[in-house]
Design a protein around this motif. Structure first.
Motif, short mmCIF file in Angstrom:
data_model
loop_
_atom_site.label_atom_id
_atom_site.label_comp_id
_atom_site.label_asym_id
_atom_site.label_seq_id
_atom_site.Cartn_x
_atom_site.Cartn_y
_atom_site.Cartn_z
N SER A 225 0.72 -1.00 -0.14
CA SER A 225 0.19 -0.01 -0.18
C SER A 225 0.63 1.48 -0.06
O SER A 225 2.04 1.69 -0.04
CB SER A 225 -0.94 -0.14 1.39
N ASN A 226 0.02 2.56 -0.53
CA ASN A 226 1.16 4.15 -0.20
C ASN A 226 1.18 4.24 1.44
O ASN A 226 2.56 4.94 1.49
CB ASN A 226 0.40 5.27 -0.31
N GLU A 227 0.86 3.69 2.22
CA GLU A 227 1.39 3.89 3.81
C GLU A 227 2.78 3.28 4.24
O GLU A 227 3.28 2.87 4.39
CB GLU A 227 0.27 2.91 4.64
N LEU A 228 2.31 1.69 3.47
CA LEU A 228 3.13 0.65 3.39
C LEU A 228 4.80 1.66 3.05
O LEU A 228 6.23 1.35 3.42
CB LEU A 228 4.18 -0.80 3.01
N VAL B 193 5.12 4.17 2.33
CA VAL B 193 6.02 5.89 2.68
C VAL B 193 6.15 4.92 4.47
O VAL B 193 7.99 5.42 4.31
CB VAL B 193 4.90 6.72 3.75
N HIS B 194 6.39 4.21 4.94
CA HIS B 194 7.34 3.52 5.26
C HIS B 194 8.58 3.06 5.44
O HIS B 194 9.38 2.97 6.46
CB HIS B 194 6.16 2.00 6.76
N ALA C 129 4.01 11.28 2.04
CA ALA C 129 3.56 11.43 3.25
C ALA C 129 2.97 12.18 3.74
O ALA C 129 1.76 11.62 4.90
CB ALA C 129 4.68 11.46 4.34
N ILE D 293 -0.89 10.74 2.77
CA ILE D 293 -0.70 10.02 3.39
C ILE D 293 -1.99 9.78 5.53
O ILE D 293 -1.16 10.51 5.84
CB ILE D 293 -0.36 8.59 4.36
N GLN D 294 -3.37 9.28 5.32
CA GLN D 294 -3.74 9.43 6.64
C GLN D 294 -3.39 8.48 7.67
O GLN D 294 -3.69 7.64 7.51
CB GLN D 294 -5.28 9.19 6.59
#
Length: 207
Positions: free
Chosen positions: A79-82, A84-85, A203, A206-207
């Motif tokens: 995902s987009n969140e991962l 960025v992580h 980032a 990303i919520q």
């Protein structure tokens, strides 16, 4: 020795001629076996023997995920969140990018056709170490209003006109500007991919 070989061939021919059903089956099985071996070698040669057509392929790796016990079976994309992580916290990964592929309708003037295309994050091209043969790649400031096209699409739809850079195409009923043309050898993530949209992943969004 040559006479003995010729005699053996004649004897084999007469024997096979007396059993045409067996001969047909043997030839058919031999043809199928040769086809299977050829296909297997082609796959092994492409995947294992030939290096990936990217810069430093030995440094590339693929990341995916799974969700055991959930309704999602099989492999899951990152995902987009991962993204960025990994991008901000990993001390081992130099660059990371997302990609996918799908089919949608491209319109240029009066021509429209459903094509294979991809919506990667903007880091994909630098992660793979590839550069356009014409124009530029999507940058950090580019939103989804720009696209990069393949060499094949450039040839078939634009006649290799160098003035394709800056042309407007229509995707999802919205205008998109062509900013780059990739080399003919770049066919990612699947062979028939003809167009790549820009997708910045920030980032702050990303919520």
């Amino acid at each position: 020795m040559l006479k003995s070989l010729i005699a053996d061939l004649r004897q084999a021919t007469r024997t096979l001629g007396r059993t045409p059903g067996f001969t047909f089956t043997a030839v058919l099985m031999l043809g199928l076996a040769m086809g299977a071996v050829t296909a297997l070698f082609s796959a092994v040669n492409t995947v294992l023997l030939q290096p990936l057509p990217f810069a430093e392929p030995e440094r590339l790796f693929y990341v995916s995920g799974e969700a055991p016990g959930s309704q999602f079976t099989g492999e899951l994309g990152v995902s987009n969140e991962l993204l960025v992580h990994y991008r901000e916290r990993s001390k081992l990964i130099e660059r990371v990018a997302l990609y996918n592929w799908f089919t949608n309708t491209l319109r240029v003037d009066e021509r429209s056709e459903r094509l294979e295309m991809s919506l990667p994050s903007n880091e994909l091209f630098t992660t793979l170490g590839v550069a356009p043969q014409l124009g530029r790649l999507p940058g950090a400031d580019d939103m989804d209003e720009v696209v990069v096209i393949s060499d094949r699409l450039w040839a078939d739809w634009f006649g290799r006109d160098p003035k394709v850079i800056g042309r407007t195409v229509t995707l999802f009923r919205e205008p998109r500007e062509v900013v780059g043309v990739m080399p003919a050898a770049f066919r990612f993530p699947i062979e028939d991919t003809l167009l790549w949209l820009a997708q910045p992943v920030n980032a702050a969004q990303i919520q």
